[in-house]
Motif scaffolding. Structure first.
Motif, PDB file in Angstrom:
ATOM      1  N   PRO A  80     -19.453  12.141 -13.472  1.00  0.00           N
ATOM      2  CA  PRO A  80     -20.708  12.280 -12.608  1.00  0.00           C
ATOM      3  C   PRO A  80     -21.633  10.700 -13.757  1.00  0.00           C
ATOM      4  O   PRO A  80     -22.402  10.340 -13.084  1.00  0.00           O
ATOM      5  CB  PRO A  80     -21.278  13.096 -13.374  1.00  0.00           C
TER       6      PRO A  80
ATOM      7  N   ILE B 273     -10.274  11.328 -10.863  1.00  0.00           N
ATOM      8  CA  ILE B 273     -10.222  11.768 -11.901  1.00  0.00           C
ATOM      9  C   ILE B 273     -11.541  12.939 -11.940  1.00  0.00           C
ATOM     10  O   ILE B 273     -11.950  13.746 -11.463  1.00  0.00           O
ATOM     11  CB  ILE B 273     -10.793  11.078 -12.969  1.00  0.00           C
ATOM     12  N   ASN B 274     -11.103  14.410 -13.326  1.00  0.00           N
ATOM     13  CA  ASN B 274     -11.049  15.158 -13.457  1.00  0.00           C
ATOM     14  C   ASN B 274     -12.605  15.411 -13.765  1.00  0.00           C
ATOM     15  O   ASN B 274     -12.890  14.367 -15.110  1.00  0.00           O
ATOM     16  CB  ASN B 274     -10.920  16.120 -14.583  1.00  0.00           C
TER      17      ASN B 274
ATOM     18  N   ARG C  26     -14.887  17.055 -14.768  1.00  0.00           N
ATOM     19  CA  ARG C  26     -15.359  18.190 -16.880  1.00  0.00           C
ATOM     20  C   ARG C  26     -14.742  17.299 -18.132  1.00  0.00           C
ATOM     21  O   ARG C  26     -14.543  18.304 -18.091  1.00  0.00           O
ATOM     22  CB  ARG C  26     -14.960  19.058 -15.945  1.00  0.00           C
ATOM     23  N   MET C  27     -13.949  16.227 -17.165  1.00  0.00           N
ATOM     24  CA  MET C  27     -12.970  15.478 -18.972  1.00  0.00           C
ATOM     25  C   MET C  27     -13.319  14.328 -18.757  1.00  0.00           C
ATOM     26  O   MET C  27     -14.290  13.625 -17.823  1.00  0.00           O
ATOM     27  CB  MET C  27     -11.660  15.115 -18.420  1.00  0.00           C
TER      28      MET C  27
ATOM     29  N   LYS D  91     -18.111   9.120 -22.201  1.00  0.00           N
ATOM     30  CA  LYS D  91     -19.310  10.237 -21.225  1.00  0.00           C
ATOM     31  C   LYS D  91     -17.882  10.336 -19.798  1.00  0.00           C
ATOM     32  O   LYS D  91     -17.390  11.203 -19.928  1.00  0.00           O
ATOM     33  CB  LYS D  91     -19.774   9.048 -20.353  1.00  0.00           C
TER      34      LYS D  91
END
Ligand SMILES: Nc1ncnc2c1ncn2[C@@H]1O[C@H](COP(=O)(O)OP(=O)(O)O)[C@@H](O)[C@H]1O
Ligand SMILES: [Mg+2]
Lengths: 295, 277
Positions: free
Chosen positions: B151, B102-103, B105-106, B148
C-alpha cells in the motif's frame, strides 16, 4: 549480467520524512494492564525466589491464621501459607490459561483454514459440525470430557479446556479464509508450488490474525475462569495442586469460620488478572479496527 | 532455437455460469512457442487472453484440448504430478492486476523471495534478501523499497515487484498477462527492454499478452490475434503488421493512431463485424 546493457530509466531514491506528531506511546497501549500482568507473570515465574515458605507444606499448628507479620496473607484451613500459594498457584493458573489458549487457537486456526479451503459441501459439513458442538454448553462439555479422561493434572485440564474453546475462532478463520482463498496472490502462491502450510502461514494467517487476536486473548481469560470454576466445584484440580481455583475451593469452609482472607485474596488476584487480560484484548480490538480503516 | 517449448493443441475452455448456460472463453486455439521466442497475443478485452494464459499455467483445466510443455501434457493429472516441481519453477505468470496479485500484508522483500522460499532455492547471490534486491534493481527500483508494504508503493512499483517475483525463479517460460498496462510510458519502455534483454542474453521464452500494438510490434517475434475466444491469425510480427490477412486484424491495426496529423486525419478506422464476414 552487465548493468550497462539496458539503462535503468527511473531509479530515484525517495527520502523519508519522520512524522512530526507521533502519538504518545503510552496512549497507544494499555500500559497499566500490561504492567500489572507483566508483574504477575514475572512473579509467578520466579515464585521460588518470592515464596517465604513451602506452599504445599501443611503447618497444622497454624491453621486459619489471619494475615499478620509471619503469614503476610494468612494461612488456609490446612495451614498452608497463602502468600506463597498465590504465586505458586498463579503459575499454575496462568500456565493453564496460556496452554489451553495455544491449544484452542491451533485447533481453531487449523480447522477454520481447512474448512475455508474445502469444497462447498465439505465446508458446509464441517461448519454444521462446529455449530453442533457450539450448541453444547461449554461447561457441560468440559465436565463430560473431564469425566471421560479421568484424573486431572495441569496439562490434562489445559487440554480439556483447550479442545472445548476453539469453535468461535474456527468460524471466524473460516470466513476470512473463504474470502481471500480466491484472491490472486493465493493463486500465484499455489502456482509457484506453495503448500497448504506455506499459504496458511504466509498469506492466511497475517490476514486473519487481527480478527482473531481479540478472541485469542479472551480465550486466556476464559481458560483461567474455566479452571477456577472447575476447581471451585471440586472437579478440576485436586486440592494438593495449588492454583487460584483450588484455593477458592476452600472458601465454603472459610465462610463458615469467617476467614475472609482465604476467599478475598486469591479472588482479588484472579479478578485483577482477568481485568488486565480483558483490557489488553479490548485495546487490541480497537487497534485492529483502526488499522483496517487506515488501509 | 527451433525447439518447441510449448505446444497448445485445440484448447477450449468453457465457463459454466449455471446449469444451462456456459460461455466459451477460449475456442479451439492451437499454437506453438519455440524456445527463446517472444510470442505476442493481442485482442480486445474479453477475447479470452487471460483465460488462455491461465490454462497454460494450469490454473484452469481446459474443457478440451492438450497443452504440451516440453512434451509433457500438463493437462493430464498424472503427468503434471510427476513433473510438478519442474513445471512450477520453470513457468511463471505475471498477473494482470498487481494490486490483487501481491499480498498487501507482506513486505516487498518477502513477496519477491516467496518463490525462492517455497522451492528452497539457493541463489548465486547468497541470501534471499540479496536476491530480492538484485531483482528489484533489475526492474529499475532501488533497495529502499525492500522493506515497504504494497500500500505504500505506487501502482507501477507494485507491478514491477510482481515482475521481479516472477523473474526471481529464472523461469524458462514467462507468461506475462498485460504486464505493462498499468505502468507509465518510460517504465514501460524499460520493462520491454528488460524483456528483450532476458530473451537475447538468457534465452527466456515469453508469452506476452498485451493490447498495446506498438509494444507488441517492437518486442515480439510472432503475434497471435484473438477475437471472441478464437485465434484468428498468427504470423511473424513483420508480416502481420505489413500484410494482415484476417479482417479483424485489419480493423485492429487501423485503430493505431498515426504520428503524422495529416495522414491521421485521412485515416479510415474500420469496424469489424463478425456476423458479416
Ligand atoms: N471466472 C470467470 N467466470 C466466468 N466467466 C469468465 C471468468 N473469467 C473470464 N470470463 C469470461 O471469459 C471471457 C474472456 O475473459 P478474459 O480471458 O479475462 O479476457 P481478456 O483477458 O482477453 O480480456 C470474458 O467474456 C469473460 O467474461
Ligand atoms: Mg485479461
Amino acid at each position: 549480467m552487465t548493468e550497462k546493457d539496458f539503462e535503468l530509466a527511473g531509479i530515484r531514491t525517495v527520502e523519508e520524512q519522520p512524522l512530526r506528531a507521533k502519538r504518545k506511546w503510552y496512549k497507544e497501549y494499555p500500559v497499566v494492564s500490561m504492567l500489572f500482568l507483566g508483574i504477575m507473570i514475572v512473579e509467578c515465574f520466579f515464585c521460588e525466589q518470592i515464596m517465604t515458605v513451602n506452599p504445599t507444606y501443611m503447618d497444622l499448628e497454624h491453621c486459619n491464621v489471619a494475615p499478620g507479620r509471619k503469614f503476610l496473607f494468612g494461612t488456609d484451613t490446612l495451614g498452608r501459607d497463602i502468600f506463597s500459594m498465590i504465586w505458586y498457584g498463579g503459575r499454575v493458573s496462568l500456565l493453564i490459561g496460556f496452554v489451553a489458549t495455544a491449544i484452542s487457537t491451533a485447533i481453531g486456526v487449523l480447522f477454520g483454514a481447512v474448512s475455508g479451503v474445502a469444497s462447498p459441501r465439505a465446508d458446509a459439513f464441517l461448519m454444521r459440525a462446529v455449530e453442533i458442538v457450539l450448541s453444547i454448553p461449554n461447561l457441560l462439555m468440559i465436565v463430560l470430557l473431564q469425566a471421560v479422561l479421568g484424573g486431572a493434572g495441569v496439562i490434562g485440564i489445559s487440554i480439556v479446556i483447550g479442545i472445548t474453546g476453539w469453535m468461535s475462532i474456527a468460524k471466524v478463520v473460516r470466513t476470512e479464509v473463504r474470502q481471500i482463498r480466491n484472491s490472486e496472490y493465493v493463486i500465484a502462491s499455489k502456482c509457484m508450488g506453495g503448500s497448504f502450510w506455506h499459504i496458511l502461514w504466509r498469506h492466511f494467517l497475517p490476514n486473519f490474525w487481527p480478527s482473531i487476536m481479540f478472541m485469542v486473548v479472551m480465550n486466556v481469560r476464559t481458560a483461567i475462569v474455566a479452571e477456577s470454576t472447575l476447581s471451585f466445584m471440586g472437579i478440576g484440580l485436586p486440592l494438593e495442586i495449588v492454583s487460584w481455583g483450588s484455593m477458592l475451593a476452600l472458601s465454603q469452609q472459610a465462610l463458615m469460620t469467617g476467614s475472609w482472607w482465604m476467599i478475598l485474596i486469591p479472588g482479588c488476584f484472579l479478578i485483577v488478572t482477568l481485568m488486565c487480560v480483558t483490557d489488553i484484548g479490548n485495546s487490541l480490538r480497537r487497534d485492529s479496527n483502526q488499522r483496517q480503516s487506515n488501509l | 532455437m527451433s525447439e518447441i517449448l510449448i505446444d497448445v493443441q485445440n484448447v477450449t475452455h468453457h465457463f459454466k455460469l449455471n446449469r444451462k448456460t456456459a460461455i466459451c472463453a477460449v475456442d479451439q486455439v492451437s499454437f506453438q512457442i519455440k524456445k527463446g521466442e517472444i510470442l505476442g497475443l493481442v485482442g480486445e478485452s474479453g477475447a479470452g487472453k487471460s483465460t488462455l494464459a491461465r490454462c497454460i499455467m494450469n490454473l484452469y483445466q481446459p474443457t478440451a484440448g492438450r497443452i504440451l510443455y516440453k512434451g509433457i501434457d500438463t493437462c493430464d493429472r498424472r503427468q503434471f504430478k510427476e513433473h510438478k516441481k519442474m513445471l512450477q519453477t520453470k513457468r511463471q505468470l505475471i498477473f494482470q492486476d498487481s494490486t490483487s496479485s501481491i499480498n498487501q500484508r507482506m513486505k516487498a522483500v518477502d513477496i519477491i523471495a516467496e518463490p525462492l522460499r517455497i522451492n528452497h532455492v539457493h541463489t548465486p547471490r547468497g541470501s534471499a534478501r540479496a536476491e530480492a534486491e538484485f531483482q528489484l534493481h533489475y526492474v529499475g527500483m532501488d533497495a529502499g523499497c525492500l522493506d515497504k508494504y504494497p500500500p505504500e508503493l505506487s501502482g507501477g512499483e507494485r507491478q514491477r515487484i510482481a515482475i521481479a517475483r516472477a523473474l526471481s525463479m529464472e523461469p524458462e517460460l514467462l507468461v506475462a498477462d498485460e504486464p505493462i498496462a498499468s505502468l507509465d510510458v518510460s517504465i514501460q519502455a524499460q520493462i520491454i527492454n528488460l524483456f528483450k534483454h532476458l530473451q537475447k542474453e538468457h534465452g527466456f521464452t515469453f508469452l506476452f499478452i498485451s493490447h498495446d500494438l506498438a509494444m507488441v510490434e517492437y518486442l515480439c517475434d510472432r503475434v497471435g490475434v484473438m477475437y471472441q475466444g478464437r485465434l484468428v491469425e498468427l504470423a511473424p510480427t513483420r508480416d502481420l503488421f505489413s500484410n494482415p490477412q484476417h479482417p479483424y486484424t485489419r480493423t485492429l491495426l487501423s485503430a493505431i493512431p498515426l504520428p503524422d496529423p495529416k495522414r491521421e486525419r485521412n485515416r479510415r478506422k474500420g469496424v469489424y463485424d463478425a456476423q458479416k464476414s
